[in-house]
Design an enzyme around this catalytic site. Structure first.
Site, short mmCIF file in Angstrom:
data_model
loop_
_atom_site.label_atom_id
_atom_site.label_comp_id
_atom_site.label_asym_id
_atom_site.label_seq_id
_atom_site.Cartn_x
_atom_site.Cartn_y
_atom_site.Cartn_z
N LEU A 125 57.12 28.02 56.81
CA LEU A 125 58.24 27.34 56.14
C LEU A 125 59.44 27.32 57.08
O LEU A 125 60.01 26.27 57.35
CB LEU A 125 58.57 28.08 54.84
CG LEU A 125 59.78 27.57 54.05
CD1 LEU A 125 59.56 26.14 53.57
CD2 LEU A 125 60.05 28.47 52.83
N GLU A 145 62.14 27.32 60.15
CA GLU A 145 62.26 26.61 61.43
C GLU A 145 63.47 27.16 62.17
O GLU A 145 64.31 27.85 61.57
CB GLU A 145 62.43 25.10 61.16
CG GLU A 145 61.21 24.50 60.50
CD GLU A 145 61.28 23.00 60.33
OE1 GLU A 145 62.35 22.40 60.66
OE2 GLU A 145 60.27 22.42 59.87
N PRO A 146 63.60 26.81 63.46
CA PRO A 146 64.74 27.36 64.21
C PRO A 146 66.09 27.06 63.54
O PRO A 146 66.97 27.92 63.52
CB PRO A 146 64.63 26.66 65.58
CG PRO A 146 63.17 26.36 65.72
CD PRO A 146 62.68 26.06 64.33
N ALA A 181 66.36 25.95 60.25
CA ALA A 181 66.22 25.97 58.79
C ALA A 181 65.64 27.30 58.35
O ALA A 181 64.43 27.50 58.33
CB ALA A 181 65.33 24.81 58.32
N GLY A 182 66.53 28.27 58.07
CA GLY A 182 66.10 29.60 57.64
C GLY A 182 66.33 29.75 56.15
O GLY A 182 65.52 29.31 55.33
N SER A 183 67.48 30.32 55.78
CA SER A 183 67.81 30.46 54.36
C SER A 183 67.85 29.09 53.68
O SER A 183 67.44 28.95 52.53
CB SER A 183 69.17 31.15 54.20
OG SER A 183 69.11 32.44 54.77
N GLN A 200 67.37 61.38 58.96
CA GLN A 200 68.40 62.43 58.90
C GLN A 200 67.78 63.79 58.58
O GLN A 200 68.13 64.81 59.17
CB GLN A 200 69.44 62.04 57.84
CG GLN A 200 70.66 62.94 57.81
CD GLN A 200 71.53 62.74 59.05
OE1 GLN A 200 71.41 61.74 59.76
NE2 GLN A 200 72.37 63.72 59.33
N GLU A 238 61.14 36.52 53.71
CA GLU A 238 60.89 35.85 52.41
C GLU A 238 62.15 35.72 51.56
O GLU A 238 62.14 35.97 50.36
CB GLU A 238 59.73 36.54 51.67
CG GLU A 238 58.45 36.39 52.48
CD GLU A 238 57.17 36.65 51.73
OE1 GLU A 238 57.16 36.55 50.50
OE2 GLU A 238 56.18 36.94 52.42
N THR A 296 66.40 36.38 52.56
CA THR A 296 67.19 37.60 52.82
C THR A 296 67.67 38.16 51.47
O THR A 296 67.62 37.46 50.44
CB THR A 296 68.42 37.28 53.69
OG1 THR A 296 69.27 36.41 52.93
CG2 THR A 296 68.02 36.62 55.01
#
Ligand SMILES: Cc1cc2nc3c(=O)[nH]c(=O)nc-3n(C[C@H](O)[C@H](O)[C@H](O)COP(=O)(O)OP(=O)(O)OC[C@H]3O[C@@H](n4cnc5c(N)ncnc54)[C@H](O)[C@@H]3O)c2cc1C
Length: 398
Positions: A133, A135-136, A138-140, A351, A378, A380
């Site tokens: 789905l 692309e460079p 087209a993320g969110s 820790q 999938e 953010t």
């Protein structure tokens, strides 16, 4: 590193069959996955043979219909299996989740003929899938994708039913370059969500090539790569669903996929807690095991509580899905809560191990690096909040 044996299955499960399945998975994990996980992750080695074994064992097909070679298991059970796999090695757990996501389009939206032709191999024939789905650029905002599928084109005869020609670049593809099939979302119409169509692309399609995998912070054994489509010809018989239905298909896959990410996050967090419990019981300072100190006991208590809360949330969402009820909001809540919890729990585990937590001699630092990616993939966690808020307050006014 702490040695674990297979733990007894101390869960409420819907059937005895499900209990047997989880017992089998725990045995397989201890024998085949956990012993080499740290070494293989450090070497960035993709465990192809593990996926072949999972396929043979019916573990790549659990939530799908038995009619086409699936395991016929409810999501409630499938997700608990994922949790076990991810606890041992996220590359494997997330890999199974991505494979399941890649099968979703065809299983849910393919014709009966398409399902009969492809699903048995995809589910149990040793094949591994990927989902394309992002692309460079087209993320969110995935609906702005520009990979283009054009009817005909690319030369040659259309043949019966015709063909499509795909051109463009997909980004961040888990299993990019090693997958046997790719579920690809491409633009066939105008701009926006309605101009997108889904295709099932074979891994050896001519004109399809993968870039060198990304150099990641964690999950180094899982190849994540750009894919280039250069006049890739795909028969119309490999179009999934209607023209323009692709984004609906993509979002439907993601609702289920987000539950997979939530389960993986709980698995990673549980592994970190187990490590912290074992270490703090052994390590002595000021003449006592450090697990005696209330400051650390309270941290352990908080970690365990977040894990149980996350597990209850994703199982609640899974039970809605299994009952055929809407679960999109609950899936987003599960992804958000479980992955944020995993980040906190794994950071606390580092820790609790003190200086050793910061070394690669113990797996706590790996769990922390693995947890981080789960807040990103999938959708953010900012996008999950947008999804949840839309369910609560309706769409934004602009
Ligand atoms: C290891 C890995 C594996 C992946 N596997 C796959 C895969 O198999 N298939 C696939 O299709 N994709 C995959 N992805 C891509 C992943 O889904 C995207 O990285 C993710 O959707 C975010 O897109 P982006 O990286 O372009 O970030 P961007 O969208 O550029 O976001 C950058 C930042 O801005 C925030 N942001 C963006 N828009 C908004 C908004 N409206 N409101 C508030 N905050 C906002 C984001 O939350 C983020 O913090 C993978 C990514 C990684 C790292």
């Amino acid at each position: 590193m702490t040695e674990y044996g297979p733990r007894p299955v101390d869960r409420r499960l819907p059937t005895e069959e499900a209990r047997d399945l989880l017992t089998l998975v725990r045995e397989l994990v201890e024998r085949e996955i956990r012993p080499t996980a740290a070494e293989q992750e450090e070497a960035g080695r993709f465990p192809r043979e593990t996926f072949a074994l999972l396929s043979e064992s019916g573990l790549l097909s659990l939530p799908y219909d038995e009619e086409f070679g699936g395991g016929g298991q409810p999501y409630e059970v499938y997700l608990q299996v994922l949790e076990e796999l991810a606890a041992a090695r996220l590359t494997v757990g997330l890999g199974v989740s991505v494979h399941t996501l890649a099968c979703h389009a065809l299983a849910g939206f393919g014709t009966k003929e398409q399902r009969a032709e492809h699903l048995p191999d995809m589910l149990g024939g040793g094949l591994l899938g990927a989902y394309c789905l992002s692309e460079p650029a087209a993320g969110s905002d995935a609906a702005s994708l520009t990979t283009r599928a054009t009817r005909g084109g690319g030369g040659g005869e259309a043949g019966s039913g015709g063909h499509w020609t795909l051109n463009g670049t997909k980004a961040w593809t888990t299993h990019g370059g090693v997958a046997d099939f790719y579920t690809v979302l491409a633009r066939t119409g105008g701009s926006g969500a309605h101009g997108i169509t889904a295709f099932l692309v074979p891994g050896d399609a001519e004109g399809l090539s993968a870039a060198v995998p990304e150099r990641k912070m964690g999950m180094k054994g899982s190849p994540t790569a750009q894919l280039h489509f250069d006049n890739v010809r795909i028969p119309d018989a490999r179009r999934i669903g209607d023209e323009g239905q692709g984004f609906t298909i993509a979002l439907s896959a993601l609702d289920s996929g987000r539950l997979g990410i939530a389960a993986c996050a709980v698995g990673v967090a549980q592994a970190a807690l187990d490590e912290a419990l074992a270490y703090t019981a052994e390590r002595r300072q000021f003449g006592r095991p450090i697990a005696d100190f209330q400051g650390l006991r309270f941290m352990l208590a908080d970690m365990a509580t977040q894990i149980e809360a996350g597990r209850a949330l994703y199982l609640g969402a899974a039970r809605l899905r299994d009952a055929g009820l809407p679960f999109s909001k609950e899936a987003a809540m599960s992804k958000l809560f479980c992955t944020d919890a995993a980040m906190r729990v794994t950071t606390d585990a580092v820790q609790l191990l003190g200086g050793y937590g910061y070394t690669m001699d113990f797996p706590a630092e790996r769990y922390m690096r693995e947890a981080k990616v789960l807040q990103i993939v999938e959708g953010t966690n900012q996008i999950q909040r947008m999804v949840i808020a839309r369910h609560l307050a309706g769409p934004e006014t602009r």
